[in-house]
Design an enzyme around this catalytic site. Structure first.
Site, mmCIF file in Angstrom:
data_model
loop_
_atom_site.group_PDB
_atom_site.id
_atom_site.type_symbol
_atom_site.label_atom_id
_atom_site.label_comp_id
_atom_site.label_asym_id
_atom_site.label_seq_id
_atom_site.Cartn_x
_atom_site.Cartn_y
_atom_site.Cartn_z
ATOM 1 N N CYS A 46 0.849 -1.196 0.000
ATOM 2 C CA CYS A 46 0.000 0.000 0.000
ATOM 3 C C CYS A 46 0.888 1.251 0.000
ATOM 4 O O CYS A 46 1.751 1.402 0.869
ATOM 5 C CB CYS A 46 -0.895 -0.016 1.230
ATOM 6 S SG CYS A 46 -1.675 1.560 1.603
ATOM 7 N N GLU A 47 0.672 2.136 -0.961
ATOM 8 C CA GLU A 47 1.533 3.312 -1.054
ATOM 9 C C GLU A 47 1.198 4.381 -0.014
ATOM 10 O O GLU A 47 1.925 5.353 0.133
ATOM 11 C CB GLU A 47 1.474 3.916 -2.460
ATOM 12 C CG GLU A 47 0.159 4.551 -2.836
ATOM 13 C CD GLU A 47 0.188 5.118 -4.256
ATOM 14 O OE1 GLU A 47 -0.450 6.151 -4.468
ATOM 15 O OE2 GLU A 47 0.834 4.525 -5.137
ATOM 16 N N HIS A 48 0.102 4.196 0.709
ATOM 17 C CA HIS A 48 -0.274 5.191 1.715
ATOM 18 C C HIS A 48 0.310 4.898 3.094
ATOM 19 O O HIS A 48 0.544 5.824 3.877
ATOM 20 C CB HIS A 48 -1.802 5.271 1.818
ATOM 21 C CG HIS A 48 -2.456 5.614 0.521
ATOM 22 N ND1 HIS A 48 -3.452 4.854 -0.053
ATOM 23 C CD2 HIS A 48 -2.234 6.646 -0.328
ATOM 24 C CE1 HIS A 48 -3.814 5.404 -1.206
ATOM 25 N NE2 HIS A 48 -3.090 6.485 -1.389
ATOM 26 N N HIS A 49 0.524 3.617 3.408
ATOM 27 C CA HIS A 49 1.071 3.263 4.718
ATOM 28 C C HIS A 49 2.253 2.297 4.625
ATOM 29 O O HIS A 49 2.812 1.910 5.641
ATOM 30 C CB HIS A 49 -0.012 2.636 5.608
ATOM 31 C CG HIS A 49 -1.139 3.572 5.918
ATOM 32 N ND1 HIS A 49 -2.323 3.584 5.214
ATOM 33 C CD2 HIS A 49 -1.250 4.554 6.843
ATOM 34 C CE1 HIS A 49 -3.118 4.515 5.688
ATOM 35 N NE2 HIS A 49 -2.500 5.128 6.674
ATOM 36 N N GLN A 84 -4.859 -0.575 -5.261
ATOM 37 C CA GLN A 84 -5.373 -1.722 -6.010
ATOM 38 C C GLN A 84 -5.999 -1.306 -7.340
ATOM 39 O O GLN A 84 -5.903 -2.033 -8.325
ATOM 40 C CB GLN A 84 -6.371 -2.505 -5.159
ATOM 41 C CG GLN A 84 -6.739 -3.860 -5.742
ATOM 42 C CD GLN A 84 -7.517 -4.721 -4.780
ATOM 43 O OE1 GLN A 84 -7.306 -4.667 -3.569
ATOM 44 N NE2 GLN A 84 -8.426 -5.529 -5.277
ATOM 45 N N HIS A 110 -5.871 -5.958 2.687
ATOM 46 C CA HIS A 110 -4.982 -4.823 2.897
ATOM 47 C C HIS A 110 -4.644 -4.731 4.380
ATOM 48 O O HIS A 110 -5.537 -4.506 5.212
ATOM 49 C CB HIS A 110 -5.659 -3.524 2.446
ATOM 50 C CG HIS A 110 -5.886 -3.448 0.957
ATOM 51 N ND1 HIS A 110 -5.345 -2.445 0.179
ATOM 52 C CD2 HIS A 110 -6.579 -4.240 0.112
ATOM 53 C CE1 HIS A 110 -5.704 -2.620 -1.079
ATOM 54 N NE2 HIS A 110 -6.462 -3.702 -1.142
ATOM 55 N N CYS A 119 -3.216 -2.403 5.842
ATOM 56 C CA CYS A 119 -3.451 -1.062 6.372
ATOM 57 C C CYS A 119 -4.871 -0.955 6.937
ATOM 58 O O CYS A 119 -5.174 -0.023 7.691
ATOM 59 C CB CYS A 119 -3.211 0.006 5.316
ATOM 60 S SG CYS A 119 -4.233 -0.140 3.848
#
Length: 223
Positions: free
Chosen positions: A113-116, A154, A182, A184
């Site tokens: 996940c590119e956010h976390h 995704q 996920h 996250c």
């Protein structure tokens, strides 16, 4: 831009986890440094992060961790960022003149996940109808793996795989379904361990519900 507005905009985008493009956002100078140079820099910074968390970096169990993380980032879990690692995909003439759907189900993938920067773990299911070209089954797995080995969302991941398959096979008759857990979501925040995320992308004959249903029936048999 006013700093207050800029901060509010940044927080809004962060909260909503927006995807800005079907392409992975990369800087123009992304590959000026060698992999070894990148690993050296990451190792130094990750060492600092671990120290900031209060860890004793002289401990035998920890002193090699920053190096291992740097190597893992560049050579393994984010290796799909580098076009040099893109798998060589060969297609062959459909000499058998097979003109029905071909499906490969339950292709395992691991992404991030590119956010976390937490794992995304799931299965991909691919179907296509040959326009005269066929692809080796293992190459489908390699395409999924290559695009998975990046910081991702995704929605972008499935679009990249879908677009690559259309290009390689020279057909619009492609369908991709991805189901993923996920971390996250399951290991932080709401901490929901039972939910998973499904995405679908299709074109050509799969715009027809009957053909999509045939695909769904086939992948259900493999679960």
């Amino acid at each position: 831009m006013n700093k207050t507005i800029e901060k509010e905009l940044f927080e809004l985008i962060g909260d909503n986890h927006q995807m800005t493009s079907a392409e992975t956002p990369m800087r123009p100078d992304a590959f000026i440094k060698t992999d070894q140079q990148k690993m050296s820099t990451i190792e130094k910074h990750f060492h600092i992060i671990m120290e900031e968390m209060g860890l004793d970096m002289t401990d035998d169990s920890l002193k090699g961790t920053s190096h291992r993380v740097a190597k893992m980032f560049i050579q393994e879990i984010f290796s799909g960022l580098n076009p040099a690692n893109k798998p060589k995909i060969s297609v062959f003439e459909n000499s058998y003149h097979y003109d029905k759907m071909l499906v490969e189900a339950n292709i395992s993938f691991n992404s991030t996940c590119e956010h976390h920067f937490l794992p995304i773990i799931g299965k991909a299911h691919i179907g296509y109808v040959s326009s005269g070209k066929v692809i080796g089954l293992s190459k489908l797995n390699r395409i999924v793996d290559y695009y998975s080995r990046r910081p991702q969302v995704q929605e972008r991941l499935i679009m990249q795989i879908f677009n690559e398959l259309k290009s390689v096979l020279d057909t619009q008759d492609v369908i991709v379904v991805m189901e993923a857990k996920h971390l996250c979501v399951s290991s932080r925040g709401i901490k929901d361990e039972s939910s998973f995320t499904s995405t679908i992308q299709y074109g050509g004959i799969f715009n027809e519900k009957e053909n999509r249903n045939d695909f769904f029936n086939l992948i259900q048999q493999e679960k």
